[in-house]
Design a protein around this motif. Structure first.
Motif, mmCIF file in Angstrom:
data_model
loop_
_atom_site.group_PDB
_atom_site.id
_atom_site.type_symbol
_atom_site.label_atom_id
_atom_site.label_comp_id
_atom_site.label_asym_id
_atom_site.label_seq_id
_atom_site.Cartn_x
_atom_site.Cartn_y
_atom_site.Cartn_z
ATOM 1 N N VAL A 105 0.499 4.348 -2.781
ATOM 2 C CA VAL A 105 0.376 5.790 -2.561
ATOM 3 C C VAL A 105 1.474 6.537 -3.316
ATOM 4 O O VAL A 105 1.207 7.527 -3.992
ATOM 5 N N VAL A 113 0.635 6.790 -6.878
ATOM 6 C CA VAL A 113 -0.474 7.724 -7.088
ATOM 7 C C VAL A 113 0.042 9.162 -7.052
ATOM 8 O O VAL A 113 -0.277 9.980 -7.918
ATOM 9 N N LEU A 114 0.866 9.455 -6.052
ATOM 10 C CA LEU A 114 1.368 10.824 -5.927
ATOM 11 C C LEU A 114 2.175 11.221 -7.160
ATOM 12 O O LEU A 114 2.032 12.325 -7.698
ATOM 13 N N SER A 169 -2.040 19.920 -2.950
ATOM 14 C CA SER A 169 -1.989 18.569 -3.528
ATOM 15 C C SER A 169 -2.204 17.523 -2.444
ATOM 16 O O SER A 169 -2.983 16.584 -2.621
ATOM 17 N N LEU A 183 10.836 13.109 0.009
ATOM 18 C CA LEU A 183 9.608 12.411 0.381
ATOM 19 C C LEU A 183 9.404 11.174 -0.489
ATOM 20 O O LEU A 183 9.015 10.109 0.001
ATOM 21 N N ILE A 234 8.980 7.267 0.804
ATOM 22 C CA ILE A 234 7.847 6.399 0.459
ATOM 23 C C ILE A 234 8.324 5.198 -0.347
ATOM 24 O O ILE A 234 7.913 4.061 -0.101
ATOM 25 N N ALA A 277 2.105 22.483 -2.664
ATOM 26 C CA ALA A 277 2.273 21.104 -2.186
ATOM 27 C C ALA A 277 1.205 20.789 -1.139
ATOM 28 O O ALA A 277 0.676 19.677 -1.081
ATOM 29 N N MET A 294 -5.721 21.668 -7.134
ATOM 30 C CA MET A 294 -4.695 20.626 -7.026
ATOM 31 C C MET A 294 -3.298 21.182 -7.247
ATOM 32 O O MET A 294 -2.335 20.761 -6.609
ATOM 33 N N THR A 295 -3.152 22.151 -8.170
ATOM 34 C CA THR A 295 -1.821 22.599 -8.575
ATOM 35 C C THR A 295 -1.330 23.804 -7.777
ATOM 36 O O THR A 295 -0.232 24.295 -8.022
ATOM 37 N N THR A 307 0.345 6.283 4.945
ATOM 38 C CA THR A 307 1.288 6.934 4.041
ATOM 39 C C THR A 307 0.750 8.279 3.575
ATOM 40 O O THR A 307 1.498 9.264 3.481
ATOM 41 N N LEU A 314 3.910 17.987 4.268
ATOM 42 C CA LEU A 314 3.725 19.092 3.317
ATOM 43 C C LEU A 314 2.693 20.111 3.778
ATOM 44 O O LEU A 314 2.376 21.041 3.041
ATOM 45 N N PHE A 329 -0.127 11.806 -10.034
ATOM 46 C CA PHE A 329 -0.812 13.099 -9.918
ATOM 47 C C PHE A 329 0.136 14.240 -10.275
ATOM 48 O O PHE A 329 -0.267 15.207 -10.934
ATOM 49 N N LEU A 383 -1.775 15.377 -13.363
ATOM 50 C CA LEU A 383 -2.688 16.419 -12.904
ATOM 51 C C LEU A 383 -1.972 17.692 -12.472
ATOM 52 O O LEU A 383 -2.602 18.642 -12.024
ATOM 53 N N GLY A 384 -0.635 17.716 -12.549
ATOM 54 C CA GLY A 384 0.097 18.928 -12.184
ATOM 55 C C GLY A 384 0.166 19.183 -10.693
ATOM 56 O O GLY A 384 0.304 20.329 -10.257
ATOM 57 N N ALA A 385 0.082 18.118 -9.869
ATOM 58 C CA ALA A 385 0.222 18.286 -8.423
ATOM 59 C C ALA A 385 1.686 18.591 -8.074
ATOM 60 O O ALA A 385 2.566 18.537 -8.934
ATOM 61 N N ASN A 386 1.938 18.922 -6.804
ATOM 62 C CA ASN A 386 3.263 19.431 -6.425
ATOM 63 C C ASN A 386 3.944 18.640 -5.327
ATOM 64 O O ASN A 386 4.725 19.194 -4.574
ATOM 65 N N PHE A 387 3.661 17.352 -5.222
ATOM 66 C CA PHE A 387 4.240 16.594 -4.124
ATOM 67 C C PHE A 387 5.763 16.629 -4.135
ATOM 68 O O PHE A 387 6.397 16.753 -3.099
ATOM 69 N N PRO A 434 0.806 -1.217 0.000
ATOM 70 C CA PRO A 434 0.000 0.000 0.000
ATOM 71 C C PRO A 434 0.848 1.281 0.000
ATOM 72 O O PRO A 434 0.423 2.307 -0.521
ATOM 73 N N ALA A 435 2.054 1.218 0.572
ATOM 74 C CA ALA A 435 2.904 2.410 0.574
ATOM 75 C C ALA A 435 3.317 2.777 -0.852
ATOM 76 O O ALA A 435 3.251 3.951 -1.250
ATOM 77 N N GLY A 458 7.038 21.170 -2.681
ATOM 78 C CA GLY A 458 7.124 19.714 -2.587
ATOM 79 C C GLY A 458 8.513 19.249 -2.175
ATOM 80 O O GLY A 458 9.445 20.056 -2.093
ATOM 81 N N SER A 459 8.648 17.947 -1.916
ATOM 82 C CA SER A 459 9.921 17.433 -1.420
ATOM 83 C C SER A 459 10.336 16.170 -2.157
ATOM 84 O O SER A 459 9.672 15.149 -2.061
#
Lengths: 612, 208
Positions: free
Chosen positions: A200, A203-204, B140, A226, A230, B137, B133-134, B44, B52, A207, A211-215, A196-197, A222-223
């Motif tokens: 995730v 998925v991140l 998100s 990270l 994970i 961090a 979403m964008t 997680t 974040l 995204f 989807l342009g996310a910033n994890f 499951p880790a 973001g990092s």
């Protein structure tokens, strides 16, 4: 068609074996191309981009699509037999697990012909794997393909846990379970808590890319570290998901051919549990050089080194099992005996790498490459060869040729040491991993040549194994119930290959090494725990296959949801998530069918059982 | 195991019908295992969010964004729905299919209320606060964690609705009982996760 709808664990085992074998072949060819590129300095056989794709796909394919399915093949073939069960707890889910794995693997490998394979390394470190540095769809194939394949693994893990907890034959307490069943049990538990880790994590990353996310985007807070946390909180336990089944196989093969019970059975069990527990505590030793600080580095260094203790217990127990036994060096036992020193060498370099200050020198050199190939090839692949040769007659009803088996062993192990032993020195001399070529006159030339020759020899060994399969497949199916004559566990008490209901009567287990115990007591076979009766069987169904096709289509649609295609219609279909929706509709439709129409299965009646 | 449901068996259905067959027992066990995996999944996501949560990239912060009365209402709906699913299981153990169906319907309705509030909350953030979403961090991580939970709620609603349909078609049997029991386990699990989200995301966001 029979193969697409089957829910029989023995047939699913064979499906896993062929599919895993196919991906193994692909991963092996990738390895040979990598070695050919590195045969001499400044070689221009491959360009840098192709090399990056090859190392990424070699690692990913071998770990997720090569060795894992072959492990699952052996587990599926053997575990219900070893614990005296007629089937796994969830035959339907078992089939579903296989098909999701296969379609995930297919999706991942389609990247080769669909605009570029993943190129960020098998660890997909950010920011290398973000859209900024990896512009093709390669990493999308990685995230979504692995996601789908990982689903299959998780399903398989839960299924084995439930099977082993609830379906053991009467009398088989936990401390009477064969070691391979124990290894499967613990491995499945690790799968349950590690996968499951990565789910995730993938998925991140998806995204971030789609989807342009910033994890993992430092510019937006973001990092990248990270991702490493994970990835490795999954990735380190994954190492034990791979090696514990090999330990299990070795613990079956050595007692059989030493004709002695396994030395220190209970300590083996507890060592396995301890290794699994510690496996979750040590992930940051992959990250010593990311700047976690001396305290974290010291703690993770010490906990990593601790794993050597239970592993050492296992090594000595295998040696003590052979000690004083009348050892027969059949092919399975050759591989098992060859496993012990090669795996130990991989373990020793593991302790070296666990020392944080030394790791600053070893990090990202060929020393690391040598270390993990000693563990994974010298440990796991040797274990799988031992297991395949050992259980082949049980799975297929035919013996493999001993002569060809011995040829396989000697060419493979010679090639293996030639390939990877010298890489320790290449690493210590400073040759970096993941770099597509090197300069002449750095003392790298000869050792790289030796390494490439070794890789070729391993290829030859594998081909001999394949030849062995092809040649012996023409023989009649005449293997005995107990073809090695010294079988100790329940799978050897029934015909080879087993009938589809496995046990006509559930056996009564009276001790560790159940069959051996009966043999030494002078009995012909197991004592049944029940009278002959009607046996309930699950019906075959195409639904698992259809569900996996649906997920495959949905993943595909999601991946291309931001693309402009030359055809406006195709763009319309993808950009509005119509393809994704269609795929999910197929999957959910199949789930609905499953819930509306109960599978009552069918029965095999006692007259049929007697009449065969 | 001691049981508090000492009622006599009506209509041939054993008490605790979800554990009457080997298949049912396997299903319940495997679902506990699955929830163990789900716990890691959400763990997680929580770890990611905690890492974040202050990385707002000059976008809205948690304190500016969150509106606790709305979240409290959503929490109320979800917690009560857990209670009603307990009533459903008790009705099942007393072999009263009609009552069981009604409590399941109430559970689904409450779940829909929760989901409606969450959709309203998200759309407000996107339209009025320019928090998508964008954005950062933090955004998100927020949408992924809370959205994953929301997707679980949506799946649960769909699942329990299908089971209500199945109950109407096939009645309460030793085949349908484990499915209903397991879906109730699932529903409690997403409720527990929400308690953590309420604490870690919303309360901590307001005061931390």
């Amino acid at each position: 068609m029979d193969w697409i709808t089957t829910v029989d664990h023995k047939k699913i085992a064979i499906l896993y074996l062929w599919a895993g074998g196919l991906f193994f072949g692909i991963g092996g060819i990738e390895a040979l191309l990598i070695r050919w590129q590195l045969i001499k300095p400044m070689n221009d056989f491959l360009d840098a981009q192709t090399f990056n794709e090859l190392i990424t796909m070699h690692g990913t394919t071998m770990i997720f699509l090569g060795v894992m399915p072959v492990i699952f093949a052996l587990m599926n073939a053997v575990i219900p037999l070893q614990i005296g069960a007629r089937d796994v707890a969830f035959p339907f889910l078992n089939a579903l697990g296989f098909w999701t794995f296969l379609f995930g693997g297919l999706l991942l490998n389609l990247s080769w012909v669909m605009g570029g394979a993943p190129d960020a390394g098998w660890t997909s470190y950010t920011p290398l794997s973000t859209s900024a540095y990896s512009g093709t769809h390669g990493v999308d194939f990685y995230t979504i393909g692995l996601q789908i394949a990982g689903l299959g693994t998780l399903i398989g893990g839960i299924n084995f846990l439930a099977t082993i907890i609830t379906m053991r034959a009467p009398g088989m307490s936990y401390m009477r379970m064969p070691m391979f069943a124990w290894a499967t049990f613990i491995t499945s538990a690790i799968i349950l808590f590690a996968f499951p880790a990565i789910t995730v994590g993938l998925v991140l990353l998806t995204f971030d890319r789609i989807l342009g996310a910033n994890f993992f985007e430092p510019g937006a807070g973001g990092s990248p570290v990270l991702w490493q946390h994970i990835f490795w909180i999954f990735g380190h336990p994954e190492v034990y998901i791979l090696i514990l089944p090999a330990f299990g196989i070795i613990s079956e093969v050595i007692p059989t051919f030493a004709r002695k019970r396994l030395f220190g059975y209970s300590s083996m069990v507890f060592a396995t549990i301890l290794i699994a527990f510690l496996g979750f505590m040590v992930w940051a030793h992959h990250m010593f050089t990311t700047g976690l600080g001396p305290v974290a580095n010291a703690l993770f260094a010490v906990s990593t080194m601790l794993i050597a203790v239970p592993t050492g217990i296992k090594i000595f127990n295998w040696l003590f099992t052979m000690w004083g036994g009348s050892v027969r060096f059949t092919t399975p036992n050759l591989f098992a005996s060859g496993f012990i020193p090669t795996f130990t060498m991989g373990g020793v370099t593991g302790v070296m790498l666990a020392s944080a200050p030394a790791d600053f020198q070893f990090h990202d050199t060929y020393f690391v490459v040598a270390h993990f190939h000693y563990v994974i090839v010298g440990g796991l692949v040797m274990g799988l060869f031992a297991g395949l040769h050992y259980w082949w007659p049980k799975m297929f009803g035919r013996m493999l040729s001993e002569t060809l088996g011995k040829w396989t062993f000697w060419t493979f192990i010679t090639g293996f040491h030639l390939t990877f032993f010298v890489q320790h020195f290449l690493g210590l001399m400073g040759m970096q991993r993941r770099v597509f070529t090197y300069l002449p006159n750095q003392h790298f030339d000869t050792l790289n040549l030796v390494s490439t020759i070794g890789a070729g020899l391993m290829g030859v060994g594998t081909l001999i194994f394949l030849a062995n399969i092809v040649i012996t497949s023409r023989n009649p199916m005449d293997a005995d119930d107990d073809p090695w004559e010294d079988g100790r566990t329940l799978e050897w008490s029934i015909p080879s290959p087993p009938p589809e209901y496995n046990f006509k009567q559930t056996p009564l287990v009276r001790g560790l090494d159940a069959l051996w115990k009966e043999k030494t007591a002078g009995n012909k076979g197991m004592t049944p725990a029940e009278p002959v009766g009607s046996i309930h069987m699950p019906s075959a169904t195409p639904l698992p296959f259809i569900m996996s096709v649906g997920i495959f289509i949905a993943g595909f649609g999601f991946m291309f949801s931001r693309d402009n295609f030359s055809s406006g219609f195709v763009s319309f279909l993808f950009n509005n998530y119509i393809v994704t929706g269609l795929g999910l509709l197929i999957t959910f439709g199949a789930m609905l069918m499953r819930s509306l129409y109960d599978d009552h299965g069918w029965h095999i009646e006692p007259e049929e059982l007697e009449g065969r | 195991m001691t049981t508090t449901h000492a009622e006599p068996v009506h209509g041939g259905l054993p008490h605790e019908p979800e554990k009457a067959t080997a298949e049912g027992r396997n299903k319940v066990l495997a679902f506990w295992l699955f929830l163990g995996g789900e716990a890691v999944l959400f763990g997680t996501l929580f770890a990611t969010f905690l890492a974040l949560r202050n990385q707002t990239n000059e976008g809205p912060t948690a304190n500016e964004l969150f509106h606790l009365p709305l979240v409290a209402a959503a929490t109320f709906f979800l917690l009560v729905s857990s209670l009603t699913s307990v009533f459903a299981i008790q009705a099942m153990h007393r072999n009263r299919p009609a009552l069981l169906r009604n409590w399941l319907l109430v559970t689904v309705m409450l779940g829909l209320c929760f989901l409606g509030l969450e959709i309203y909350e998200f759309s407000e953030y996107v339209r009025h606060e320019k928090f998508g979403m964008t954005t950062s961090a933090f955004s998100s991580a927020f949408y992924t964690l809370v959205g994953f939970h929301g997707a679980h709620v949506a799946f649960g609603i769909l699942w329990i609705s299908l089971l209500i349909g199945q109950l109407a078609r096939k009645g309460l049997t030793v085949v349908t009982a484990p499915k209903i029991y397991v879906s109730a386990m699932y529903w409690h699990f997403i409720d527990v996760v929400w308690v953590f989200i309420f604490t870690v995301v919303y309360l901590l966001g307001k005061v931390g």
